[in-house]
Design a protein around this motif. Sequence first.
Motif, short mmCIF file in Angstrom:
data_model
loop_
_atom_site.label_atom_id
_atom_site.label_comp_id
_atom_site.label_asym_id
_atom_site.label_seq_id
_atom_site.Cartn_x
_atom_site.Cartn_y
_atom_site.Cartn_z
N ILE A 172 -100.38 -15.65 45.57
CA ILE A 172 -101.69 -15.70 44.92
C ILE A 172 -102.38 -14.36 45.14
CG2 ILE A 172 -103.90 -16.88 44.78
CD1 ILE A 172 -101.46 -18.59 43.96
N PRO A 173 -102.64 -13.60 44.08
CA PRO A 173 -103.28 -12.28 44.23
C PRO A 173 -104.65 -12.40 44.91
CG PRO A 173 -102.36 -12.53 42.02
CD PRO A 173 -102.28 -13.88 42.68
N GLN A 203 -107.37 -10.94 44.33
CA GLN A 203 -108.54 -10.95 43.44
C GLN A 203 -109.00 -12.37 43.08
OE1 GLN A 203 -105.58 -9.32 42.82
NE2 GLN A 203 -105.92 -7.63 41.39
N VAL A 204 -108.08 -13.31 43.13
CA VAL A 204 -108.42 -14.67 42.68
C VAL A 204 -108.30 -15.71 43.78
CG1 VAL A 204 -107.88 -14.28 40.26
CG2 VAL A 204 -106.05 -14.94 41.83
N LYS A 205 -107.83 -15.30 44.94
CA LYS A 205 -107.60 -16.25 46.04
C LYS A 205 -108.92 -16.90 46.46
CE LYS A 205 -104.21 -15.31 48.75
NZ LYS A 205 -103.32 -14.73 49.80
N LYS A 233 -105.22 -22.88 42.71
CA LYS A 233 -103.81 -22.47 42.65
C LYS A 233 -103.04 -23.19 41.54
CE LYS A 233 -103.34 -23.09 47.25
NZ LYS A 233 -104.70 -22.98 47.84
N LEU A 291 -103.65 -21.27 38.41
CA LEU A 291 -103.06 -19.94 38.43
C LEU A 291 -101.54 -20.01 38.20
CD1 LEU A 291 -104.97 -18.44 41.47
CD2 LEU A 291 -105.20 -17.71 39.09
N LEU A 312 -98.91 -13.20 36.45
CA LEU A 312 -100.14 -13.47 37.18
C LEU A 312 -100.80 -12.23 37.76
CD1 LEU A 312 -102.24 -15.41 38.26
CD2 LEU A 312 -100.70 -15.95 40.17
N ALA A 348 -104.64 -11.52 36.96
CA ALA A 348 -105.59 -11.58 38.08
C ALA A 348 -106.57 -10.41 38.04
CB ALA A 348 -104.83 -11.61 39.40
N GLU A 349 -106.11 -9.26 37.58
CA GLU A 349 -107.00 -8.09 37.51
C GLU A 349 -108.17 -8.33 36.56
OE1 GLU A 349 -104.69 -4.70 36.51
OE2 GLU A 349 -103.48 -4.75 38.36
N LEU A 399 -109.59 -11.18 36.18
CA LEU A 399 -110.35 -12.34 36.64
C LEU A 399 -111.21 -12.06 37.86
CD1 LEU A 399 -107.69 -15.14 36.06
CD2 LEU A 399 -109.68 -14.58 34.65
N GLU A 400 -111.42 -10.78 38.18
CA GLU A 400 -112.42 -10.46 39.18
C GLU A 400 -113.79 -10.76 38.56
OE1 GLU A 400 -111.70 -7.07 41.89
OE2 GLU A 400 -110.29 -6.43 40.33
#
Length: 345
Positions: free
Chosen positions: A81-82, A84-86, A91, A94, A260, A264-265, A267-268
Motif C-alpha cells: 500500500i503506497p 500516499q494513500v495508507k 485497502k 485500493l 496502484l 496513488a500519486e 490520490l494525495e
Amino acid sequence: MALTKEQLIRQRAEELGYEGCGIIPIGAMDGYRDKFLERMEKLPESVPFYRNQQRLTEPLVHFPWARSVVVLAMPYGKYRIPEQVKGRIAKTYLTDVRADANTTEYQSSLLMEEYLQELGLRTAGNRKFGVVGLRWAALEAGLGIIRRNNFLYTKSGSWVHLEAWLTDGEMELRQQEVLPPCPKNCTKCQSACPTRSLSAPYVMQPAACISYMTTFGGRELWQEPLRHSFGSCIYGCDLCQDACPMNRNQWKETLDFPGLPEVAELLEPERILELTEDTYREKIQPKFFYLSPEELWKWKINVLNYMRNNYRDGYRNPILQACGSSHDGIRRMAQAVREELQLEA
C-alpha cells in the motif's frame, strides 16, 4: 476413480489461486433472508440502506432455475500500500480486483466462470455487487467464520475477496475450515469505530459507517455531524479490521498491485482537489466504481473534510479556493470547513 463435478470445481479453484471454494444448495441461503429481516427490525434506521440490498435475499425470484451456489475466497492481503494513500483509502478499494482486468484475480474469475460453463452448468454472477449475500454464503460453505465486526474471516483474516455464482446444478461441497473464535470479551473492533456504527458485536448501522458515508452516502456531508470523527479516512475505512487481533500480521505487502503506485500519486489530498473531470474518468473512476463518472465532486468534499480533521497550514489555500467552486456541494463543504477552522480569506 473419476472426480465428481463438485471436486472438479474445487480442484480448478485451487489451480486458479483461490484459498477456499465451497458449494451449497440454494436453500442454504434462506437463513440469510431471516438474518436480513432481523437486522432491519433491530435497526429501523437502517431500513433504507437494506432495502437497496433486498435482491440478495431472494435469488430464486430473479433466477428461478438456480439450485446451488458456488462461493470462493481469494486473499488480497499481499499487496504493498503506497504511503500516499495508507490509512486514507481503504485497502479493499485500493486492491479491488472486481473491475481491474489487469489483475490475476480478475482473470482467475473469468476462467472460473468459463470452467463452470464448460462443465455444462448454467451460471449467473455479478462480479461487482454479488448475486447472493456473500458473507453468509461463505459461512454456510465452511470457508470461514463471521467475527464481531461483521466481516468473514478465513485463515488469511478478513483480507479476502468473496465471489459467487448461482448454478443450475444440484451440488453440495462444504469446507471444514476450523478457526479460533474471537478472544473472550474482546471489543477492540467496537472501540476502533469512531462513529459507533459498530455499536455491539455483530451489529452495525450502515448509514453511520465511514465507508458508507464516503462512498454510497454522504451526499450532503457538510450537514453530517459524524464527519468530524472520520480522522484520516477519505474513501472507505479499515479501522475495525486493523484493530482486530485476529488480523494481526495477516497483511504481508509482498507484491505491487497493478497500476496502484501511479494512481496513488493522484490520490494525495491536494491533488484530488486539483483533479480534472477527464483525469478522474480515465484513471480514478474505473477503479473506484462506487462513485459514478459524474461524482468527482464527492471525492473533493471527502478531501475537504479530511483537511478539516487533519488541518495544517498547507491546506489553508486549497480550502479557501474551494469556497469559490462552481459546484454547489464542493462550495458548501469548503465554506463549512472554513467557518469551523475560522480561516480568514
